[in-house]
Design an enzyme around this catalytic site. Structure first.
Site, PDB file in Angstrom:
ATOM      1  N   ASN A 103       0.836  -1.196   0.000  1.00 38.72           N
ATOM      2  CA  ASN A 103       0.000   0.000   0.000  1.00 38.72           C
ATOM      3  C   ASN A 103       0.874   1.250   0.000  1.00 38.72           C
ATOM      4  OD1 ASN A 103      -2.537   1.553   0.477  1.00 38.72           O
ATOM      5  ND2 ASN A 103      -1.397   2.121   2.310  1.00 38.72           N
ATOM      6  N   HIS A 104       2.062   1.094   0.616  1.00 38.69           N
ATOM      7  CA  HIS A 104       2.963   2.230   0.765  1.00 38.69           C
ATOM      8  C   HIS A 104       4.393   1.708   0.780  1.00 38.69           C
ATOM      9  CE1 HIS A 104       1.467   0.630   4.618  1.00 38.69           C
ATOM     10  NE2 HIS A 104       2.754   0.559   4.898  1.00 38.69           N
ATOM     11  N   GLN A 169       5.531   6.832   5.508  1.00 36.21           N
ATOM     12  CA  GLN A 169       5.040   5.734   4.657  1.00 36.21           C
ATOM     13  C   GLN A 169       4.166   6.286   3.519  1.00 36.21           C
ATOM     14  OE1 GLN A 169       3.311   3.790   8.087  1.00 36.21           O
ATOM     15  NE2 GLN A 169       4.586   1.973   7.806  1.00 36.21           N
ATOM     16  N   ASP A 171       1.943   6.650   0.414  1.00 40.59           N
ATOM     17  CA  ASP A 171       1.131   5.642  -0.283  1.00 40.59           C
ATOM     18  C   ASP A 171       1.562   5.509  -1.735  1.00 40.59           C
ATOM     19  OD1 ASP A 171      -0.552   5.440   2.008  1.00 40.59           O
ATOM     20  OD2 ASP A 171      -2.209   4.881   0.666  1.00 40.59           O
ATOM     21  N   ARG A 199       0.747 -12.636   3.236  1.00 42.44           N
ATOM     22  CA  ARG A 199      -0.201 -11.947   4.096  1.00 42.44           C
ATOM     23  C   ARG A 199      -0.172 -10.519   3.565  1.00 42.44           C
ATOM     24  NH1 ARG A 199       0.065  -7.141   7.256  1.00 42.44           N
ATOM     25  NH2 ARG A 199      -1.290  -7.330   9.047  1.00 42.44           N
ATOM     26  N   ASP A 201      -0.847  -6.752   3.355  1.00 42.71           N
ATOM     27  CA  ASP A 201      -1.076  -5.683   4.317  1.00 42.71           C
ATOM     28  C   ASP A 201      -2.118  -4.698   3.780  1.00 42.71           C
ATOM     29  OD1 ASP A 201       0.010  -4.459   6.814  1.00 42.71           O
ATOM     30  OD2 ASP A 201       0.488  -2.797   5.485  1.00 42.71           O
ATOM     31  N   GLU A 243      -5.165  -8.821   5.173  1.00 45.58           N
ATOM     32  CA  GLU A 243      -5.528  -7.996   6.319  1.00 45.58           C
ATOM     33  C   GLU A 243      -6.571  -7.006   5.807  1.00 45.58           C
ATOM     34  OE1 GLU A 243      -3.958  -4.613   9.375  1.00 45.58           O
ATOM     35  OE2 GLU A 243      -3.352  -4.644   7.295  1.00 45.58           O
ATOM     36  N   HIS A 309       0.487  -8.884  16.017  1.00 45.83           N
ATOM     37  CA  HIS A 309       1.545  -7.928  16.364  1.00 45.83           C
ATOM     38  C   HIS A 309       1.005  -6.514  16.557  1.00 45.83           C
ATOM     39  CE1 HIS A 309       0.738  -7.598  12.180  1.00 45.83           C
ATOM     40  NE2 HIS A 309       1.458  -6.519  12.066  1.00 45.83           N
ATOM     41  N   ASP A 310      -0.262  -6.292  16.183  1.00 46.35           N
ATOM     42  CA  ASP A 310      -0.863  -4.966  16.330  1.00 46.35           C
ATOM     43  C   ASP A 310      -1.695  -4.915  17.603  1.00 46.35           C
ATOM     44  OD1 ASP A 310       0.202  -3.886  13.989  1.00 46.35           O
ATOM     45  OD2 ASP A 310      -1.395  -4.770  12.776  1.00 46.35           O
TER      46      ASP A 310
HETATM   47  C1  NOJ Z   1      -0.957  -3.176   9.176  1.00 47.93           C
HETATM   48  C2  NOJ Z   1       0.154  -3.817   9.924  1.00 47.93           C
HETATM   49  O1  NOJ Z   1      -0.341  -4.971  10.580  1.00 47.93           O
HETATM   50  C3  NOJ Z   1       0.679  -2.792  10.905  1.00 47.93           C
HETATM   51  O2  NOJ Z   1       1.607  -3.356  11.797  1.00 47.93           O
HETATM   52  C4  NOJ Z   1       1.288  -1.654  10.118  1.00 47.93           C
HETATM   53  O3  NOJ Z   1       1.667  -0.614  10.990  1.00 47.93           O
HETATM   54  C5  NOJ Z   1       0.298  -1.081   9.097  1.00 47.93           C
HETATM   55  N1  NOJ Z   1      -0.434  -2.100   8.392  1.00 47.93           N
HETATM   56  C6  NOJ Z   1       1.008  -0.245   8.088  1.00 47.93           C
HETATM   57  O4  NOJ Z   1       1.744  -1.089   7.232  1.00 47.93           O
END
Ligand code: NOJ
Length: 553
Positions: A103-104, A169, A171, A199, A201, A243, A309-310
């Site tokens: 995405n970026h 970041q 885009d 996976r 993003d 995601e 991880h988020d």
């Molecule tokens: C989703 C990822 O899971 C997260 O860790 C990240 O900060 C953002 N996308 C930006 O890439």
């Protein structure tokens, strides 16, 4: 229906190379170290590994700011090490998914550097620019409280650039056919090096229209079909696990009504309602979320998870519901993040209560889909709230009671190892738990093993048996002439339930898959089950001769 789609009945384990195992003693994990742990992962029974970004990056967002899509961050090794790693996985029957963050890019990526310096550069139109600051620049930020705007001024370009996430970041202009072609090239590259998919993003943002003049951004779903076709042309078994935290009504647009778009998506709707259900001991919100996300093409699959991880994103809950989850699981504002989530690891979220940890994992393993386990959660690792934002739950893996938890020989690990309190490595580590037959790790190995032997969950259709006790969730999976019951008591009190199976299954014994207490029906064919606080049961309906009865199709 074909049944060799590997991801339909897989167990995925996600990890970051940086914090898993350091072989060269520089304080950062690396591929050499990870390779030394592949036997551990094989022993745990997982069937696929999802690697967080490991490409060259300034790592201001844990690698989600990529500066070169075709390389390996030198801290983690070389492309040669990566191929050794995928080879080692292949030898052990482990598949590899890697993060695809398109995405970026990082603002240090040569594409962005070229784009900002030269308006004539072909890369200028790879990003999203505006001469003036767009009116809606303050809206749509993903990290409220940390990120202020989605448009920032670049002195060199003398223009504003769009960034959905942090300002470092920018885009990519994903509507640009050249950018789309590059995305395919990136996928092709890593497929050639042995991965089984990606996976992906931030998928809704990847396919969204972008630009200062876009007032109502529409999704360009066709891009997903292009990605998916390309993958399967190059490598039949390759998949995208997306995601995409979207409303249930749009799921089918992402999967494609004939399964022609994404193979897998994380089920965020179920994830947040699961925590709401756990917080309130009421299974109904979870049932509703499962019903809302039930329809999907036969080839598609949900990724079911507890933590990643988020932050645990509770953004789709009603404010009252979110408050209830916060007050139960993250009462201190420092445990919360971005006004919508919880940044704790699973074990501290559930107050380290083994009964609740088992309940949560048993639930996750029996939700419709493929389970995704976060590294360290198999031993109940904790977090370090002194670290900023999401880093608190990204500390090094705790392998043993050796210095630095056996993660590194260096005194300066990338992130501090948790070394005090009940979650310190002296108390929570793999080596100790491996020796203890009753440890969480050994429990996890057993449940993973059983999960793989219950393909009804991955492949079958599910329904709910209503028992009139909202604290207890009873799910039934059916597939190829067999069925399985999964029962969970979300309450801290014992609960007794009574129910009858469907006519054709009566009177049938329920064979307990995890312990000895099988259930015999009474003379009217009804089962009574007494569940201890947070108790759970996995039953095979009508005994263990199911493999003799399994239908071919
Ligand atoms: C989703 C990822 O899971 C997260 O860790 C990240 O900060 C953002 N996308 C930006 O890439």
């Amino acid at each position: 229906m074909i049944n060799d789609l590997w991801y339909k009945n897989a167990v995925i384990y996600c990890l970051s190379v940086a914090t898993y195992m350091d072989a060269n003693g520089d304080g950062s994990g690396d591929f050499q170290g990870l390779m030394r742990r592949l036997d551990y992962l094989q022993g745990l029974g997982v069937t696929a590994i999802w690697l967080m970004p490991f490409q060259p990056s300034p790592c201001k967002d844990d690698g989600y700011d990529v500066a070169d899509y075709y390389g390996v961050n030198p801290q983690y090794g070389t492309l040669g090490d990566f191929v050794e790693f995928t080879h080692g996985c292949k030898q052990r029957g482990l598949r590899v998914l890697i993060d695809l963050v398109v995405n970026h890019t990082s603002n240090e990526h040569p594409w962005f550097q070229a784009a900002r310096r030269d308006p004539q550069s072909k890369y200028r139109n790879w990003y999203v620019w505006s001469k003036k600051k767009p009116k809606n620049a303050a809206s749509g930020v993903v990290f409220p409280g940390v990120q202020k705007s989605t448009w920032d001024y670049d002195e060199v370009a003398k223009a504003y650039y769009f960034h959905r996430f942090y300002d470092f970041q920018p885009d990519l202009n994903t509507s640009n056919p050249e950018v789309q072609a590059e995305i395919l090239k990136i996928m092709g590259f890593w497929l050639q090096l042995g991965v089984s998919g990606f996976r992906m993003d931030a998928v809704p943002f990847v396919i969204s229209q972008k630009g200062a003049n876009v007032t109502k951004a529409e999704e360009q779903y066709d891009m997903l079909r292009t990605f998916s076709q390309f993958l399967t042309w190059r490598e039949g078994e390759a998949i995208i696990l997306a995601e995409a935290n979207v409303l249930p009504g749009t799921d089918m647009k992402y999967f494609g009504s004939a399964g022609e778009r994404l193979q897998m998506m994380f089920n965020f709707e179920v994830n947040q309602h699961l925590f709401y259900a756990l917080a309130t001991s009421d299974s109904r919100p979870l049932v509703k979320a499962m019903r809302l996300t039930k329809s999907r093409p036969a080839t598609a699959q949900w990724g079911q998870f507890l933590r990643n991880h988020d932050e645990l994103d509770l953004g789709r809950l009603e404010p009252k519901q979110r408050k209830a989850v916060f007050s139960k699981f993250a009462p201190d504002p420092d445990m919360q993040l971005y006004q919508r989530g919880i940044r704790r690891r699973l074990a501290p979220t559930l107050q380290g209560d083994r009964r609740r940890l088992e309940l949560a994992y048993s639930l996750m393993m029996t939700l419709p889909g493929t389970p995704v386990i976060r590294y360290g959660d198999e031993i109940g690792m904790g977090d370090n709230l002194a670290l900023p934002e999401r880093n608190c739950a990204r500390t090094p893996m705790q392998w043993s009671t050796e210095p630095q938890a056996g993660f590194t020989k260096s005194d300066h690990p990338v992130l501090p190892v948790i070394s005090d309190g009940p979650y310190g490595f002296q108390h929570v580590n793999v080596a100790d738990q491996r020796r203890d037959p009753n440890s969480l790790l050994n429990w996890m190995e057993r449940i993973v093993r059983m999960r793989k032997e219950v393909p009804e969950i991955g492949w079958g259709d599910f329904s709910f048996i209503s028992v009139g006790t909202p604290e207890v969730l009873v799910m039934q999976y059916s597939w190829r002439n067999n069925s399985v019951l999964c029962i969970h008591n979300l309450s801290g009190e014992p609960r007794e339930i009574r129910f009858a199976l469907q006519a054709e299954e009566m009177p049938c014994i329920l064979a307990n898959l995890l312990s000895n207490d099988h259930s015999q029906p009474d003379s009217s064919g009804r089962h009574s089950i007494l569940l201890e606080p947070y108790g759970y049961r996995w039953f095979r309906v009508c005994g263990l001769d199911y493999l003799l009865k399994r239908a071919e199709i």
